[in-house]
Design a protein around this motif. Structure first.
Motif, PDB file in Angstrom:
ATOM      1  N   MET A 214      41.184  68.979  56.324  1.00 35.06           N
ATOM      2  CA  MET A 214      40.859  68.077  55.210  1.00 35.06           C
ATOM      3  C   MET A 214      40.812  68.871  53.914  1.00 35.06           C
ATOM      4  N   SER A 215      41.365  68.287  52.866  1.00 37.32           N
ATOM      5  CA  SER A 215      41.373  68.975  51.573  1.00 37.32           C
ATOM      6  C   SER A 215      39.951  69.073  51.046  1.00 37.32           C
ATOM      7  N   ALA A 216      39.744  70.008  50.118  1.00 35.77           N
ATOM      8  CA  ALA A 216      38.404  70.196  49.575  1.00 35.77           C
ATOM      9  C   ALA A 216      37.924  68.918  48.900  1.00 35.77           C
ATOM     10  N   ARG A 217      38.843  68.234  48.255  1.00 37.60           N
ATOM     11  CA  ARG A 217      38.479  66.991  47.578  1.00 37.60           C
ATOM     12  C   ARG A 217      38.643  65.844  48.582  1.00 37.60           C
ATOM     13  N   THR A 218      37.597  65.056  48.740  1.00 40.38           N
ATOM     14  CA  THR A 218      37.604  63.997  49.744  1.00 40.38           C
ATOM     15  C   THR A 218      37.685  62.639  49.073  1.00 40.38           C
ATOM     16  N   LEU A 219      38.514  61.802  49.638  1.00 41.02           N
ATOM     17  CA  LEU A 219      38.611  60.421  49.174  1.00 41.02           C
ATOM     18  C   LEU A 219      37.310  59.684  49.506  1.00 41.02           C
ATOM     19  N   HIS A 220      36.894  58.810  48.583  1.00 38.80           N
ATOM     20  CA  HIS A 220      35.709  57.984  48.833  1.00 38.80           C
ATOM     21  C   HIS A 220      36.121  56.524  48.941  1.00 38.80           C
ATOM     22  N   LEU A 221      35.556  55.837  49.914  1.00 39.21           N
ATOM     23  CA  LEU A 221      35.906  54.425  50.126  1.00 39.21           C
ATOM     24  C   LEU A 221      34.644  53.584  50.295  1.00 39.21           C
ATOM     25  N   ASN A 222      34.525  52.567  49.455  1.00 38.09           N
ATOM     26  CA  ASN A 222      33.461  51.576  49.615  1.00 38.09           C
ATOM     27  C   ASN A 222      34.058  50.260  50.079  1.00 38.09           C
ATOM     28  N   LEU A 223      33.298  49.539  50.842  1.00 40.69           N
ATOM     29  CA  LEU A 223      33.659  48.154  51.148  1.00 40.69           C
ATOM     30  C   LEU A 223      32.905  47.248  50.174  1.00 40.69           C
ATOM     31  N   PHE A 224      33.665  46.604  49.303  1.00 36.75           N
ATOM     32  CA  PHE A 224      33.100  45.671  48.310  1.00 36.75           C
ATOM     33  C   PHE A 224      33.043  44.300  48.998  1.00 36.75           C
ATOM     34  N   VAL A 225      31.806  43.834  49.216  1.00 41.66           N
ATOM     35  CA  VAL A 225      31.594  42.602  49.993  1.00 41.66           C
ATOM     36  C   VAL A 225      31.444  41.408  49.060  1.00 41.66           C
ATOM     37  N   TYR A 226      32.198  40.368  49.329  1.00 41.00           N
ATOM     38  CA  TYR A 226      32.089  39.117  48.584  1.00 41.00           C
ATOM     39  C   TYR A 226      32.028  38.019  49.643  1.00 41.00           C
ATOM     40  N   PRO A 227      31.185  37.009  49.464  1.00 39.91           N
ATOM     41  CA  PRO A 227      31.136  35.970  50.505  1.00 39.91           C
ATOM     42  C   PRO A 227      32.532  35.401  50.764  1.00 39.91           C
ATOM     43  N   GLY A 228      32.995  35.517  51.976  1.00 37.43           N
ATOM     44  CA  GLY A 228      34.311  34.991  52.327  1.00 37.43           C
ATOM     45  C   GLY A 228      35.459  35.940  52.087  1.00 37.43           C
ATOM     46  N   GLY A 229      35.316  36.836  51.122  1.00 36.34           N
ATOM     47  CA  GLY A 229      36.399  37.740  50.768  1.00 36.34           C
ATOM     48  C   GLY A 229      36.729  37.622  49.290  1.00 36.34           C
ATOM     49  N   HIS A 230      37.633  38.484  48.806  1.00 36.85           N
ATOM     50  CA  HIS A 230      37.861  38.553  47.370  1.00 36.85           C
ATOM     51  C   HIS A 230      38.874  37.560  46.843  1.00 36.85           C
ATOM     52  N   HIS A 231      39.833  37.172  47.654  1.00 38.87           N
ATOM     53  CA  HIS A 231      40.772  36.170  47.161  1.00 38.87           C
ATOM     54  C   HIS A 231      40.016  34.860  46.939  1.00 38.87           C
ATOM     55  N   GLU A 232      40.311  34.207  45.822  1.00 36.33           N
ATOM     56  CA  GLU A 232      39.504  33.024  45.486  1.00 36.33           C
ATOM     57  C   GLU A 232      39.620  31.920  46.528  1.00 36.33           C
ATOM     58  N   ALA A 233      40.711  31.918  47.282  1.00 36.41           N
ATOM     59  CA  ALA A 233      40.887  30.905  48.319  1.00 36.41           C
ATOM     60  C   ALA A 233      40.554  31.434  49.717  1.00 36.41           C
ATOM     61  N   ALA A 234      39.945  32.604  49.775  1.00 35.92           N
ATOM     62  CA  ALA A 234      39.664  33.230  51.075  1.00 35.92           C
ATOM     63  C   ALA A 234      38.943  32.283  52.032  1.00 35.92           C
ATOM     64  N   TRP A 235      37.986  31.552  51.510  1.00 37.27           N
ATOM     65  CA  TRP A 235      37.164  30.699  52.383  1.00 37.27           C
ATOM     66  C   TRP A 235      37.988  29.581  53.028  1.00 37.27           C
ATOM     67  N   ARG A 236      39.174  29.285  52.467  1.00 32.22           N
ATOM     68  CA  ARG A 236      40.023  28.220  53.026  1.00 32.22           C
ATOM     69  C   ARG A 236      40.997  28.753  54.065  1.00 32.22           C
ATOM     70  N   TYR A 237      41.128  30.066  54.156  1.00 34.21           N
ATOM     71  CA  TYR A 237      42.101  30.686  55.063  1.00 34.21           C
ATOM     72  C   TYR A 237      41.646  30.476  56.515  1.00 34.21           C
ATOM     73  N   HIS A 238      42.616  30.265  57.392  1.00 33.06           N
ATOM     74  CA  HIS A 238      42.236  29.946  58.776  1.00 33.06           C
ATOM     75  C   HIS A 238      41.513  31.105  59.461  1.00 33.06           C
ATOM     76  N   GLY A 239      41.673  32.322  58.944  1.00 37.83           N
ATOM     77  CA  GLY A 239      40.982  33.474  59.535  1.00 37.83           C
ATOM     78  C   GLY A 239      39.552  33.628  59.065  1.00 37.83           C
ATOM     79  N   THR A 240      39.087  32.724  58.219  1.00 37.84           N
ATOM     80  CA  THR A 240      37.728  32.792  57.690  1.00 37.84           C
ATOM     81  C   THR A 240      36.887  31.680  58.308  1.00 37.84           C
ATOM     82  N   ASP A 241      35.642  32.017  58.639  1.00 43.34           N
ATOM     83  CA  ASP A 241      34.733  31.008  59.168  1.00 43.34           C
ATOM     84  C   ASP A 241      33.692  30.670  58.101  1.00 43.34           C
ATOM     85  N   PRO A 242      33.874  29.575  57.377  1.00 43.64           N
ATOM     86  CA  PRO A 242      32.947  29.295  56.272  1.00 43.64           C
ATOM     87  C   PRO A 242      31.521  29.041  56.721  1.00 43.64           C
ATOM     88  N   ASP A 243      31.324  28.745  58.005  1.00 51.60           N
ATOM     89  CA  ASP A 243      29.963  28.524  58.491  1.00 51.60           C
ATOM     90  C   ASP A 243      29.151  29.815  58.566  1.00 51.60           C
TER      91      ASP A 243
END
Lengths: 441, 441
Positions: free
Chosen positions: B1-30
Motif C-alpha cells: 500500500m502506498s504511503a498515502r491512503t485513499l479515504h472513503l466515507n459512505l454518505f447516507v441519505y434515506p433511500g439513496g442519493h438519486h432523487e428517485a431512488a425510493w421509487r426504484y424496485h431495488g429500494t424498500d420504502p418501508d
C-alpha cells in the motif's frame, strides 16, 4: 394479576444514587463512561420486565463533582445506544424547556421514538440549577414562574410539531411517485410570548405519536403543570402520609381539568438497601454512609437549604432557625421535604447528611426483600403510588438484588407483570396512543 | 500500500442519493425509518473498512418531500444507535452553528465520541435552507457572512468546552475520595459578539479529545473557514480540473495559515452507477432518470438557480440569460457549479434536471467497476482528492455493488486499506489526537 398493575422504572445515575456509590467496592469507576455498562443495565431491567429506564439530566456541571460521579451522560445519545441494545423497555430522557430550542428537541424525541419503535418518554423540566444560565448566554436563571410559563408554551409547540404530520401523511407509493401527502403535513405557525415556530417537523409522525409526557416538580407550579400535561409524575416523599397527600392532590387536580386520573401515574422514588436480614441491610446502608465525604454533603445541604454549615458543626443539631431566617427556597418542594425531615427526626447535621446521601431526598429503605416488597405494596395499595422509580444505591449490584429478590415477591403477590404485554412505553404505562388532534394543528 | 491512503466515507441519505431512488424496485420504502436498515448499512461499510458513515442534516422540511424521501433522520440519535451496532467505523454528523446552542451541541458530540470510543466527526454547517429561520423564531435567515461570523465564534466556544476538562481531570480514586480533580476543570468564560458561555462542559474529555472537524461549503467564506478549521472537506466537483483547482486552493490556504496541508483531507462526492459493461451502467442510470418527476426537479432548479421554469419548457434549452438576470446566488458555490454544467454541456432543461437528479450537483459516474476505480484513482493521484464521499444512487444495493466490485480493485492497486489499523476516526484519517491546549483555556 390485579387489574391495576404496578409500574417500575430503573432510574440510572452514573455509579448509582448514593453519593458515595462510586467509592463502594462493588462499583467499577472505570465503567462509568462505558456505554456497554448502561446497555447491560438496561438489558437486566428489560429481563425483569421493567417499564422503563430513566436518565436524568441538566445542562451544567455540578460543583461537587470533585467528590462524586456527578458528570452528566447526555440522554439522547446515551438512550439511542441503549435502544439499540434492547427491544421492549421504555426510554425516558430529561430535557429542559428553558435551555433548548423546541424544534431541535421535538426532532430528538421523534427520532428516539422512531428508532426505538415507540419507547420514548420525556421528563419535562424547567432546569433547577441556576448555574445553567451562564452556559446559555443569560445573566440569571429565569425565575420559577417564568420558566413554567415558557414550559407551558414549549409543550404546546412541540406537541403541535409532533402532530404536524398526520399519521397517514407518509405514503411512499412507488408507482404514483407520491412520497408524502403534503396536504396532510401542516405548518404550525406558532407565535407566542416566548416562542415563534413555523414547522412542520422534518420527519413523519413517530410510533407513539408523542413521547410519554413525564414531569418531576412538586411545587405549586409543578403540580399545576403536571395536572394539565403529565402522563407520569416522578416525585420524592419520605412518608406514606406525604405520598398519599401528594397522590390525592395530583389526581384531584387532573380530574378537575376533566382528565382521567388513571392516565396520570404517580411514581415516587425509592432507593432500597437489601439484605438477607434487616440488620444486614442496615449494615450495608451504614457501610455506604461511612464512605460519604462531608465536603460533598455540605454542598448538597447548601444547595437544598441555602445554608452554609461548616465541618465543625457536624455533630451538633441542625440549626433550624438559621434555615428559617437565612435559607433560600430556590428548590421549593425539596426544601419543604428536608425541613419536614428535620422537624420529624431532629437529626444532627451529620445525621441529616446521611439521610440525604442515599438519594438526595428520595425515600431510602433498608430491609429484607420481603420488607422492601411490603413497603412497595403498602404505598401502591394505600393510595400513595402507581409504581416507583427504583433508584439503586449502586450499580449494577444494587439493581440486581432488587430484580432477583424483590421482583419475584411482587410477582408472587400479583402486583407486577411477569412479561411484557405491550411493545411501547405507552403500552407498558396503559396509556393510549394520542391521535394527531386537528384542534392542535 | 502506498504511503498515502485513499479515504472513503459512505454518505447516507434515506433511500439513496438519486432523487428517485425510493421509487426504484431495488429500494424498500418501508425501511426508510427502520434503524436496523441503517445499522446494517453501517455494518456493510465497516466490513469494507470504510473510514466513516456520514449523515447530512438540516433543521427544516424540504418543500419537495411530496416527490422524494427528503425527510431528515436526526443525526445524533441515529448515529448513536449505529455506533451501538458497529465497532470501528467513523460517525460523521452534520450540525448547524446557526440553529443550535453551543453548550448543547458540545455535549452531543462529546457524548457520541464517548459512547463510540472515539469515532465522532462534525460536519460544521451554517445551514443553507432559509426556511430553517422560521423554525427558530427568526424573521429571516441570517446572511451568509453573518452566519460564518457566528460559525467561527461557535467553533472556538465548543473547542474550548471540549478542552475544559484536561485529560487527567478524571481521577476516580476510590481510596482518596477524589472523583474529579477540579483544579484541572476550567470555566471558559467566553463572551463574544454572538455567544456567551461560561462552561465547563459537564462531562470528561472524550476519547478523541475533539470530534474530527469537517466542513462542506466551497464559497469564499466556506474555503476561508475550512482552511482555518477543517480537518476534512466535503465538496462537489464535476470535472477533474475543477477538483484540482479547488484542492490546490484549499491546501495553499491551509499552508498559508501555517497548517500542514496533509491534515486537511479533500473528499469530493461521487455517485457511481456500476454495471458489468459501460452500456449496462448507462442503462441503469437511464432507468433511474426515467423515474424522476419534473415537479421535484423543477423545485431543485429553483432552489439551486433561483429560477422558476415550467413543465412546458422541459425540452428546450436552459435559458442561460434568464439565470444571469433573475437568478439568485443564495447558494454560492453550487450555483457556480450548475452554471458551469450549463455552459459546458448546453443541456435542455430536462437534460439538466437529469444531470442533477443523481446527487444534487455532485459527480455522477456510470461505468464498469474498473472504470469507476480508474476515475477514483485518477482524481486521487492527480491532485483532486484525498478520498471520496461515496453517494450510492440507491441503498443498500448501490453501496453493495461498490463494496463488492470497486473496493477490491482499489485494494489490488494498493490504494485502499484491507483492514482497519486504527480504532478512531482520527486514526482512520491519519489525524493526531489534539491535546487540550492550555492556550485555549
Amino acid at each position: 394479576m390485579s387489574a391495576r398493575t404496578l409500574h417500575l422504572n430503573l432510574f440510572v445515575y452514573p455509579g448509582g444514587h448514593h453519593e458515595a456509590a462510586w467509592r463502594y467496592h462493588g462499583t467499577d469507576p472505570d465503567r462509568l463512561l462505558d456505554i456497554g455498562f448502561y446497555q447491560d443495565l438496561a438489558r437486566r431491567a428489560e429481563a425483569a420486565a421493567f417499564d422503563a429506564v430513566f436518565f436524568a439530566d441538566g445542562p451544567s456541571l455540578a460543583d461537587n463533582v470533585r467528590y462524586a460521579s456527578r458528570f452528566r451522560l447526555e440522554p439522547f445519545t446515551w438512550l439511542s445506544a441503549v435502544a439499540a441494545a434492547t427491544e421492549r423497555i421504555g426510554l425516558i430522557a430529561t430535557a429542559s424547556t428553558t435551555y433548548t430550542e423546541p424544534y431541535n428537541l421535538a426532532r430528538l424525541f421523534a427520532s428516539l421514538d422512531h428508532l426505538s419503535r415507540g419507547r420514548a418518554g420525556w421528563n419535562i423540566v424547567t432546569t433547577g440549577a441556576p448555574q445553567a444560565a451562564g452556559n446559555f448566554g443569560l445573566d440569571e436563571h429565569p425565575v420559577h414562574a417564568e420558566r413554567y410559563d415558557r414550559a407551558r408554551e414549549f409543550v404546546e409547540v412541540v406537541t403541535r410539531l409532533w402532530d404536524s404530520w398526520e399519521d397517514e401523511a407518509l405514503v411512499a407509493d412507488q408507482k404514483s411517485g407520491v412520497f408524502a401527502d403534503t396536504d396532510r403535513i401542516h405548518e404550525i405557525g406558532h407565535s407566542g410570548r416566548h416562542l415563534r415556530v413555523r414547522g412542520p417537523l422534518n420527519l413523519p409522525r413517530s410510533p407513539q405519536g408523542r413521547p410519554v409526557y413525564v414531569q418531576a416538580g412538586s411545587s405549586e407550579d409543578g403540580r399545576s403543570f403536571a395536572a394539565a400535561h403529565a402522563e407520569a409524575v416522578f416525585t420524592a416523599h419520605q412518608t406514606l402520609r406525604g405520598g398519599q397527600d401528594f397522590y390525592a392532590d395530583l389526581k384531584a387536580r387532573a380530574a378537575a381539568l376533566g382528565r382521567d386520573p388513571g392516565r396520570l401515574l404517580v411514581l415516587p422514588g425509592i432507593s432500597p438497601f437489601i439484605g438477607s436480614t434487616e440488620a444486614e441491610a442496615r449494615a450495608l446502608h451504614a457501610e455506604f454512609d461511612e464512605l460519604t465525604q462531608p465536603e460533598y454533603s455540605l454542598q448538597l445541604l447548601r444547595r437544598l437549604l441555602g445554608l452554609d454549615l461548616t465541618a465543625d458543626q457536624l455533630d451538633g443539631p441542625v440549626p433550624r432557625r438559621l434555615i428559617e431566617t437565612e435559607g433560600e427556597r430556590g428548590n421549593g418542594s425539596r426544601f419543604r421535604l428536608v425541613l419536614d425531615i428535620i422537624d420529624r427526626e431532629q437529626p444532627t447535621v451529620r445525621g441529616l447528611m446521611h439521610r440525604l446521601a442515599g438519594a438526595r431526598g428520595h425515600r431510602v429503605v433498608a430491609g429484607t426483600p420481603e420488607q422492601v416488597a411490603d413497603q412497595i405494596q403498602e404505598w401502591f395499595e394505600q393510595g400513595a403510588a402507581d409504581g416507583f422509580n427504583v433508584m439503586p444505591p449502586w450499580l449494577p449490584g444494587g439493581f440486581d438484588l432488587f430484580a432477583d429478590q424483590v421482583v419475584p415477591i411482587l410477582r408472587a403477590r400479583g402486583l407486577f407483570r411477569t412479561a411484557y404485554d405491550a411493545t411501547t412505553l405507552r403500552g407498558h404505562y396503559g396509556l393510549p396512543r394520542p391521535a394527531a388532534s386537528p384542534a392542535l394543528r
